[in-house]
Design an enzyme around this catalytic site. Sequence first.
Site, short mmCIF file in Angstrom:
data_model
loop_
_atom_site.label_atom_id
_atom_site.label_comp_id
_atom_site.label_asym_id
_atom_site.label_seq_id
_atom_site.Cartn_x
_atom_site.Cartn_y
_atom_site.Cartn_z
N LYS A 87 0.86 -1.19 0.00
CA LYS A 87 0.00 0.00 0.00
C LYS A 87 0.90 1.24 0.00
O LYS A 87 1.75 1.40 0.88
CB LYS A 87 -0.88 -0.05 1.25
CG LYS A 87 -2.15 0.76 1.14
CD LYS A 87 -3.04 0.46 2.35
CE LYS A 87 -4.31 1.26 2.35
NZ LYS A 87 -5.06 1.10 3.59
O1 G3P Z 1 -7.66 1.96 5.27
C1 G3P Z 1 -8.01 3.21 4.81
C2 G3P Z 1 -9.40 3.70 5.18
O2 G3P Z 1 -10.36 2.72 5.00
C3 G3P Z 1 -9.51 4.54 6.41
O3 G3P Z 1 -10.81 4.68 6.88
O4 G3P Z 1 -12.44 5.32 8.63
O5 G3P Z 1 -10.03 5.97 8.89
O6 G3P Z 1 -11.47 7.09 7.20
P1 G3P Z 1 -11.20 5.83 7.97
#
Ligand code: G3P
Length: 218
Positions: A87
């Site tokens: 990633k």
């Molecule tokens: O892994 C990346 C993403 O899904 C992060 O989500 O909830 O931290 O905006 P969030």
Amino acid sequence: MKFFIDTANLNEIKEAYDLGVLDGVTTNPSLMAKEGIKGAENIKAHYKAICNIVDNNVSAEVIATDYAGIVREGHELAKIDDKIVVKVPMIKDGIKAIKYFTNEGIRTNCTLVFSAGQALLAAKAGASYVSPFIGRLDDASQDGLELIAQIRQIYDNYGFDTEILAASIRHTMHIVHCAEIGADVATCPLSAIMGLLKHPLTDIGLEKFLTDYKKVNG
Ligand code: G3P
């Protein structure tokens, strides 16, 4: 549509995998920190533990932000297991590194994508996955789902192979809307996946079926 779980918690990964519908896992440095995983060797061991639970597609994020560092870390992560997808953040050196990994046959997930232009660049560099963060766009008063639709159209216009991995999903309707639009993958918290199971009429209907059965069968 593939379902990934967005967590570094091994119990949650097991629970989603046991449901039989899980195609992969995404993690990020914040999710790893939330589990208290620290130190290079512990981090690698944790990724290996995740790979031992699921069949494929474990996104492991680099910390470096310079080209040489991203390439070095990406190789280290890819060595952990064939299931690892490196990633890489959507930055200039990240795009260069994605192009490099593409040529090396190492799968990548371009993360922190918030615009169609960024998604176009990631696809041009050959990213296996592009991760638009729809929840964070919603939080900033911009329609995250609109971005998924835009990227879908652009990728279809030119036949890009890069898969749209809808990320930062907050609830079940995000998943349903992403499916309608044609996102290739949704990476979700366990609660959003389990939320797909629920409907009050299912609960009421089941209770009635069982009550009626008992009335006759005792
Ligand atoms: O892994 C990346 C993403 O899904 C992060 O989500 O909830 O931290 O905006 P969030």
